[in-house]
Write a protein that holds these residues in place. Structure first.
Motif, short mmCIF file in Angstrom:
data_model
loop_
_atom_site.label_atom_id
_atom_site.label_comp_id
_atom_site.label_asym_id
_atom_site.label_seq_id
_atom_site.Cartn_x
_atom_site.Cartn_y
_atom_site.Cartn_z
N GLY A 170 -6.83 -5.06 17.42
CA GLY A 170 -6.39 -4.72 16.07
C GLY A 170 -7.58 -4.32 15.22
O GLY A 170 -8.72 -4.69 15.49
N LYS A 171 -7.30 -3.55 14.20
CA LYS A 171 -8.33 -3.16 13.24
C LYS A 171 -7.65 -2.94 11.89
O LYS A 171 -6.66 -2.24 11.79
CB LYS A 171 -9.04 -1.89 13.68
N ARG A 172 -8.21 -3.59 10.87
CA ARG A 172 -7.71 -3.34 9.52
C ARG A 172 -8.50 -2.18 8.93
O ARG A 172 -9.74 -2.21 8.87
CB ARG A 172 -7.85 -4.58 8.64
N LEU A 173 -7.79 -1.12 8.52
CA LEU A 173 -8.41 0.06 7.94
C LEU A 173 -8.35 -0.02 6.41
O LEU A 173 -7.79 -0.97 5.85
CB LEU A 173 -7.71 1.32 8.45
N ASN A 174 -8.93 0.95 5.75
CA ASN A 174 -8.88 0.97 4.29
C ASN A 174 -7.44 1.04 3.78
O ASN A 174 -6.60 1.74 4.36
CB ASN A 174 -9.67 2.17 3.75
N ASP A 175 -7.17 0.32 2.70
CA ASP A 175 -5.84 0.39 2.08
C ASP A 175 -5.53 1.84 1.72
O ASP A 175 -6.43 2.63 1.41
CB ASP A 175 -5.78 -0.47 0.83
N GLN A 176 -4.25 2.17 1.75
CA GLN A 176 -3.85 3.56 1.48
C GLN A 176 -2.55 3.59 0.70
O GLN A 176 -1.63 2.81 0.97
CB GLN A 176 -3.70 4.33 2.80
N THR A 177 -2.47 4.47 -0.27
CA THR A 177 -1.23 4.65 -1.03
C THR A 177 -0.29 5.55 -0.24
O THR A 177 -0.65 6.65 0.16
CB THR A 177 -1.50 5.28 -2.40
N ILE A 178 0.93 5.05 0.01
CA ILE A 178 1.92 5.76 0.81
C ILE A 178 3.08 6.18 -0.10
O ILE A 178 3.65 5.35 -0.82
CB ILE A 178 2.44 4.88 1.96
N SER A 179 3.43 7.45 -0.04
CA SER A 179 4.56 7.96 -0.80
C SER A 179 5.82 7.85 0.04
O SER A 179 5.87 8.33 1.18
CB SER A 179 4.31 9.42 -1.19
N THR A 180 6.86 7.19 -0.49
CA THR A 180 8.11 6.99 0.24
C THR A 180 9.30 7.38 -0.64
O THR A 180 9.13 7.70 -1.83
CB THR A 180 8.27 5.51 0.66
N VAL A 181 10.49 7.32 -0.07
CA VAL A 181 11.70 7.62 -0.83
C VAL A 181 11.94 6.58 -1.92
O VAL A 181 12.71 6.81 -2.85
CB VAL A 181 12.93 7.68 0.10
N ASN A 182 11.29 5.42 -1.80
CA ASN A 182 11.44 4.36 -2.79
C ASN A 182 10.27 4.30 -3.77
O ASN A 182 10.14 3.35 -4.54
CB ASN A 182 11.58 3.00 -2.10
N ASN A 184 5.87 5.00 -4.57
CA ASN A 184 4.55 4.86 -3.96
C ASN A 184 4.19 3.39 -3.77
O ASN A 184 4.46 2.56 -4.64
CB ASN A 184 3.49 5.54 -4.83
N TYR A 185 3.58 3.09 -2.64
CA TYR A 185 3.12 1.74 -2.34
C TYR A 185 1.65 1.77 -1.95
O TYR A 185 1.23 2.62 -1.18
CB TYR A 185 3.90 1.13 -1.17
N LEU A 186 0.86 0.82 -2.49
CA LEU A 186 -0.49 0.61 -2.00
C LEU A 186 -0.38 -0.31 -0.80
O LEU A 186 -0.05 -1.49 -0.93
CB LEU A 186 -1.38 -0.01 -3.08
N ALA A 187 -0.62 0.23 0.39
CA ALA A 187 -0.31 -0.48 1.63
C ALA A 187 -1.56 -0.92 2.37
O ALA A 187 -2.59 -0.23 2.36
CB ALA A 187 0.54 0.41 2.54
N LYS A 188 -1.47 -2.09 3.00
CA LYS A 188 -2.46 -2.50 3.98
C LYS A 188 -2.24 -1.66 5.23
O LYS A 188 -1.10 -1.41 5.64
CB LYS A 188 -2.32 -3.98 4.32
N LYS A 189 -3.33 -1.23 5.85
CA LYS A 189 -3.24 -0.32 6.99
C LYS A 189 -3.87 -0.97 8.22
O LYS A 189 -5.04 -1.38 8.18
CB LYS A 189 -3.95 1.00 6.65
N PHE A 190 -3.07 -1.06 9.28
CA PHE A 190 -3.54 -1.68 10.52
C PHE A 190 -3.41 -0.70 11.68
O PHE A 190 -2.41 0.02 11.80
CB PHE A 190 -2.73 -2.94 10.85
#
Length: 356
Positions: A170-182, A184-190
Motif C-alpha cells: 500500500g501507499k498513501r498518495l497526496n490528497d486529491q479533490t475529486i469531482s463527482t455527481v454529488n 467535490n470531495y477532498l479525498a484520501k488517495k491510496f
C-alpha cells in the motif's frame, strides 16, 4: 513569543491531522447507499463506455465477523441500470481501529483467473489468505509504501514446478479533490498493488508476472468516491511460457440514483409505517415516506389499478430508520396507482393519483 506560538500551532495541527480516526471516513450508521458506474478499460486504458455497468453497495449492519467488529457492506454488480431489480450477491467487511482501516480480504475475487496458475493447489493457496488486513493507513506518510502481506509457495502446473510469491503493498498518495455527481470531495488517495511474482532465483530474485494496481479515493463520511484499476498486460513469453493476455481494467465512479431513496436513520422509528405520498394527486413527481423499526428486508412496489406490478422501487435490506422515495411518473399514464410496503412481518398499501 510569536515564533514559539506559530511552532506550537503547526505541531498541534500536524498531530490532529495524523491522529484522525479512520472511522470518520466511513458513514456513521447503517442504511447508507453507494451508487456506482463501472466502466471497463481496454488494453490501452481507454474507457469502453458502451460496456459500462452499474453497482449498488448498501451499508447493511455492524456486527462481529471473524473476531472483529465489522461494518457489513452488501453489493450487487453488473447491473444494466442503477435500479435493476437484482439481489445482493457479494459482501464486504470493514473494521476501523485508530487511524487504520482493515479489510477482510478475498484475494480470489480481486486477482481473478490467471491461465497456467489455475491449479487446485494455487487456488487453495489463495484461499489461505482470507483474513483481516490493515489496508488503509490514514496516518501513513505520503508516498511511503507499506507491506500488507507477502507469502511464498511452490505449485506444480503440468510438468512445471513454479516458485511463486504473492504480495500486496500500500501507499498513501497526496490528497486529491475529486469531482463527482454529488459534488467535490477532498479525498484520501491510496495505491494498493497486488503482485504475483515468479521465483527466478528464490528466495533472492522474484520477477513480477501479474501486477494489479488499484487507486482508491476515500472521502470523509462517504468512503469510496472513485476507484481506478488499470488494465494489466501479462506476458510470460520471456520466462519461456507461451502465454500473453490482458486483464481488463475498471473505472468506478459515483453515479446518480434515479430512484432517489434517502435514509434519515434514527432511533425514533419504533414501528413499521407507510405514509401517504405528497403531493397527491401529483404530476409527475411525488414523495413516499416510510419507516422501519429494525434492520429487515423491505420491498416497496407500485401497481396499476388492475393490480399489475408496474415498478419495484425498493427491494433490499435496510437498517432501522425513516426513508423517503422521490418517485417520478413521467413515463406513466394518468390514473390511480397503488404502492405497497412489505417486509417479513408487515404489509400495507396506499393509493395515489397521477394527474397529467
Amino acid at each position: 513569543m510569536k515564533t514559539i506560538f506559530s511552532v506550537l500551532i503547526i505541531i498541534i495541527y500536524t498531530t490532529l491531522s495524523f491522529s484522525q480516526n479512520a472511522s470518520t471516513y466511513f458513514p456513521s450508521s447503517a442504511g447508507y447507499k453507494w451508487f456506482y458506474k463501472n466502466t471497463p478499460l481496454d488494453s490501452l486504458n481507454n474507457p469502453v463506455t458502451t460496456q459500462a455497468t452499474y453497482q449498488v453497495d448498501s451499508f447493511a449492519a455492524i456486527q462481529n465477523y471473524q473476531g472483529l467488529q465489522a461494518s457489513v457492506v452488501l453489493s450487487k454488480k453488473g447491473l444494466t441500470s442503477i435500479n435493476q431489480n437484482s439481489p445482493y450477491l457479494d459482501t464486504n467487511y470493514y473494521n476501523f481501529q485508530s487511524t487504520n482501516g482493515y479489510y477482510y480480504l478475498n484475494i480470489l475475487s480481486l486477482i481473478g483467473s490467471v491461465p497456467l496458475l489455475d491449479s487446485i493447489t494455487f487456488v487453495n493457496f489463495l484461499r489461505s489468505f482470507e483474513a483481516w488486513y490493515n489496508t488503509y493507513r490514514f496516518s501513513q506518510n505520503v508516498n511511503s509504501s507499506y507491506t500488507i502481506f507477502s507469502r511464498d509457495t511452490t505449485i506444480t502446473a503440468d510438468t512445471l514446478t513454479l516458485p511463486l510469491r504473492l504480495s500486496a503493498t500500500g501507499k498513501r498518495l497526496n490528497d486529491q479533490t475529486i469531482s463527482t455527481v454529488n459534488g467535490n470531495y477532498l479525498a484520501k488517495k491510496f495505491l494498493i498493488t497486488f503482485t504475483i511474482s515468479y521465483g527466478l532465483l528464490p528466495p533472492i530474485l522474484y520477477i513480477p508476472i501479474v501486477t494489479r494496481p488499484d487507486t482508491t479515493y476515500i472521502a470523509q463520511n462517504v468512503w469510496k468516491v472513485k476507484e481506478v484499476m488499470p488494465s494489466t498486460n501479462v506476458d510470460l513469453t520471456t520466462l519461456g511460457f507461451p502465454i500473453a493476455f490482458t486483464i481488463p481494467g475498471t473505472l468506478t465512479e459515483l453515479t446518480p440514483s434515479t430512484t432517489g431513496i434517502i435514509n434519515h436513520t434514527n432511533n425514533s422509528a419504533n414501528e413499521y409505517k407507510l405514509f401517504q405520498n405528497y403531493p397527491n394527486p401529483f404530476n409527475p413527481v411525488t414523495r413516499i415516506n416510510f419507516q422501519i423499526p429494525s434492520g429487515s428486508f423491505v420491498k416497496l412496489t407500485l401497481y396499476n389499478s388492475l393490480g399489475m406490478e408496474v415498478k419495484t422501487m425498493v427491494n433490499e435490506m435496510l437498517a432501522q430508520g425513516n426513508y423517503n422515495i422521490n418517485f417520478n411518473g413521467e413515463n406513466l399514464s394518468s390514473g390511480i396507482y397503488f404502492y405497497k410496503l412489505e417486509s417479513e412481518s408487515f404489509s400495507e398499501t396506499k393509493r395515489m393519483i397521477l394527474l397529467k
